[in-house]
Design an enzyme around this catalytic site. Structure first.
Site, mmCIF file in Angstrom:
data_model
loop_
_atom_site.group_PDB
_atom_site.id
_atom_site.type_symbol
_atom_site.label_atom_id
_atom_site.label_comp_id
_atom_site.label_asym_id
_atom_site.label_seq_id
_atom_site.Cartn_x
_atom_site.Cartn_y
_atom_site.Cartn_z
ATOM 1 C CG ASP A 165 -0.276 -0.392 2.496
ATOM 2 O OD1 ASP A 165 0.874 0.060 2.688
ATOM 3 O OD2 ASP A 165 -0.868 -1.138 3.297
ATOM 4 C CG ASP A 330 -1.046 0.427 -19.813
ATOM 5 O OD1 ASP A 330 0.009 -0.180 -19.589
ATOM 6 O OD2 ASP A 330 -2.097 -0.132 -20.168
ATOM 7 C CD GLU A 359 3.166 -0.687 -22.261
ATOM 8 O OE1 GLU A 359 3.609 -1.788 -21.922
ATOM 9 O OE2 GLU A 359 1.964 -0.390 -22.190
HETATM 10 CA CA CA Z 1 -2.144 -3.123 3.319
#
Ligand code: CA
Length: 620
Positions: A165, A330, A359
């Site tokens: 995270d 992307d 990309e």
């Molecule tokens: Ca976590």
């Protein structure tokens, strides 16, 4: 494949009926700013039968240009003009029926803070560190499983969520600063409320919300601030080509042309070269750009003008909100290219010093260069995309140190790729890399020969361009995509409570990992303060006997780089390089820190690199 599409459609209809009963009012962008070059703002409004209402907005400096309804009565698009007179503040947007307010949204206009030195872009003075947030560090186990999120954490499953995270990244910024990288490209953090494979982040289900399992929008902004406080930069990963099949609008699409639909599931060909191929057939061109990236990734139709505005505004919103320094786009060639150019132009207008890398995964410099801003393309196309990834160099690095030397094999590939840089409008602004989250780790491709990895890293850190390093390279991770993408994107040992090893610390690394970490750290920390490597001219010599020599030089400094790919000691006669060495006979090799007192002949260890500062001042 056909069957799954029928199931999706059937699910779509039933969900629509449920959704229509009980829809919250949603307005996107949720707030905006005053002070942009482009004064228009288009709000997407979503609520049950909202098109049957009239809209009332009254705020000084804000003019309603038009209110447009579309096929689906649950949407309205409000076109506003934010004039220079508009001040920051809040005002109600009221939706009325027969003079009664049936819904209300308090909209906020914020003042852009132009005193901040944000949006600096990234360039060749930077080194980008790419990390996958689910796999880097789990700084907060309380967000691992949250109500309403479809996929719970399962660290045993390589393709499952592992719990990493934003807190985990924030906790290790000191580690990254010590290593010496200067910019973070974090794989997508936006909500991916998918049933499976939600960890990688490429199936967006809400374009305005960080996935709560990573943290909140405010946590992301705080991360950006922490990164900036350390003098580092933040690059956000964005995806305009597709969303996730559980995106909220898939239950209730604004119009039938919001996504590119096919009679049955049709996968893109992944042949991005069709876009610039002068001989491409219509069939191939359409299939590439309108085909779906995957069954769970509906292909967005950026030719729908509302969706086009939505994506452009979303990109500006995040850039402004999180003080971004750059964007990684992307699958850049997969959306409609005219829309992508319009986006690039808008970003350039609003953020003149910004940088965006696309990309564009193709094998040849000529096809990649088509996508760099100001390329002299025969079809007149200008992408307004400042930077591209150097995929041709990535290919060349795979066999440069493993193939036997021949007329057209081995280390010569590095030289040959660079010799085609005339294709690029700005070769100094392309991103070089040996691997990323989609491919085998470089070490694996080299049969785990760490010496090859060291040569590759020294090369991308000293040749032209902006180097990018994949997380775990410094820890000698050697996973591959043949084990599956999930396994490739391995957890960092020490990122999770209870991990037996902590590779984030000196004590926790094995001697081999520590050796690699120190090798990278030495070059990275040296590189930070050496503009000659960022922006100096590059001059290289035809490789001979598996030895490749090049120089970076500017008005004050000269750096000589020598790569010996042979598995044996070489004595390099330097008479060929007299243009740069001249009468200089002394240099300092920066990896070992040792002075070289005699540059006429340089002794090269097997499979190694020497980075030599030719110090003018020390030469008498
Ligand atoms: Ca976590």
């Amino acid at each position: 494949m056909v069957r799954s599409v029928i199931i999706i459609i059937a699910g779509f209809l039933s969900l629509t009926l449920v959704a229509q009963k009980n829809q919250e009012l949603r307005i996107e962008p949720p707030f905006w700013w005053t002070g942009f070059q482009h004064p228009e703002l288009q709000l997407l409004v979503h609520a049950t039968n909202i098109s049957a209402t009239t809209v009332a907005i009254s705020y000084p400096g804000v003019e309603v240009i038009s209110i447009e309804s579309v096929e689906n009565p649950n949407y309205l698009f409000i076109n506003l003009l934010i004039t220079p007179e508009a001040k920051s503040g809040k005002f109600p947007i009221r939706f009325m029926k027969e003079k009664a307010v049936v819904k209300e949204y308090i909209y906020e206009l914020r003042q852009r803070d132009l005193s901040r030195k944000d949006h600096r872009g990234f360039d060749a003075s930077d080194v980008i560190y790419l990390l996958m947030p689910d796999r880097f560090a789990n700084g907060d186990t309380t967000n691992d499983n949250l109500p309403g999120m479809k996929e719970p954490v399962n660290r045993v499953n390589p393709n499952g969520r592992h719990g990493g995270d934003i807190k985990g990244i924030t906790d290790h910024l000191g580690y990254l600063e010590d290593l010496g990288v200067t910019a973070l490209w974090i794989n997508p953090l936006l909500e991916n409320n998918m049933e499976k494979y939600s960890y990688h982040g490429y199936s967006t289900t809400d374009y305005y919300k960080i996935d709560l399992r990573f943290g909140t929008n405010e946590d992301y902004v705080a991360l950006a601030d922490s990164i900036h406080n350390r003098g580092m930069k933040l690059i956000m990963d964005m995806i305009f080509n597709h969303c996730g099949s559980f995106h909220w609008w898939m239950n209730d699409l604004p119009s039938s042309d919001w996504i590119n639909e096919w009679p049955e599931f049709t996968r893109t060909s992944y042949r991005a070269g069709t876009v610039s191929d002068p001989y491409a057939s219509g069939f191939d061109s359409i299939k590439f750009v309108k085909g779906w990236f995957d069954q769970t990734m509906p292909d967005l139709n950026q030719h729908n003008s509302y969706l086009k505005n939505y994506l452009i505004q979303n990109s500006i919103w995040w850039t402004e909100f999180a003080h971004l320094d750059g964007i990684r786009q992307d699958t850049h060639p997969y959306p409609f290219k005219d829309m992508m150019a319009e986006w690039g132009k808008r970003m350039k207008d609003e953020y003149p010093h910004f940088n965006i890398v696309g990309e564009c995964w193709m094998a040849y410099p000529s096809t990649v260069a088509y996508w760099q801003q100001d390329a002299p393309n025969k079809d007149g196309y200008n992408s307004y995309l400042p930077s591209v990834f150097d995929f041709p160099m990535y290919d060349a690095l795979r066999d440069a140190f493993t193939q036997p030397e021949g007329w057209n094999t081995g280390i010569l590939h590095l030289y040959e790729v660079l010799s085609q840089d005339g294709s690029y409008p700005n070769p100094m602004n392309i991103v070089t890399f040996a691997d990323n989250h989609d491919v085998n780790r470089y070490l694996k491709t080299q049969q785990n020969d760490v010496r090859n990895l060291k040569m590759a890293m020294a090369f991308i850190l000293t040749t032209r361009g902006i180097p990018q390093i994949f997380y775990g390279t410094e820890m000698l991770m050697t996973t591959g995509e043949d084990e599956g993408h999930g396994a490739l994107r391995q957890d960092v040992p020490g990122g999770w409570p209870g991990d037996l090893q902590d590779a984030f610390t000196d004590k926790g690394r094995t001697p081999e990992q520590q050796d690699m970490y120190t090798y990278l750290q030495t070059i990275l920390q040296w590189r930070k303060d050496n503009p000659v490597i960022h922006s100096g001219q590059l001059r290289h010599y035809i490789p001979q006997d598996g030895v490749y020599v090049y120089f970076r030089h500017n008005e004050t400094d000269t750096v000589m780089v020598v790569i010996n790919k042979n598995d044996e000691i070489k004595a390099l006669d330097t008479s060929r390089f007299s243009d740069f060495l001249g009468s200089h006979s002394i240099g300092t090799e920066i990896i070992t820190g040792l002075q070289i007192n005699q540059l006429n002949t340089i002794t090269l260890a097997p499979k190694s690199v020497k980075i030599i500062e030719i110090n003018h001042k020390s030469i008498k």
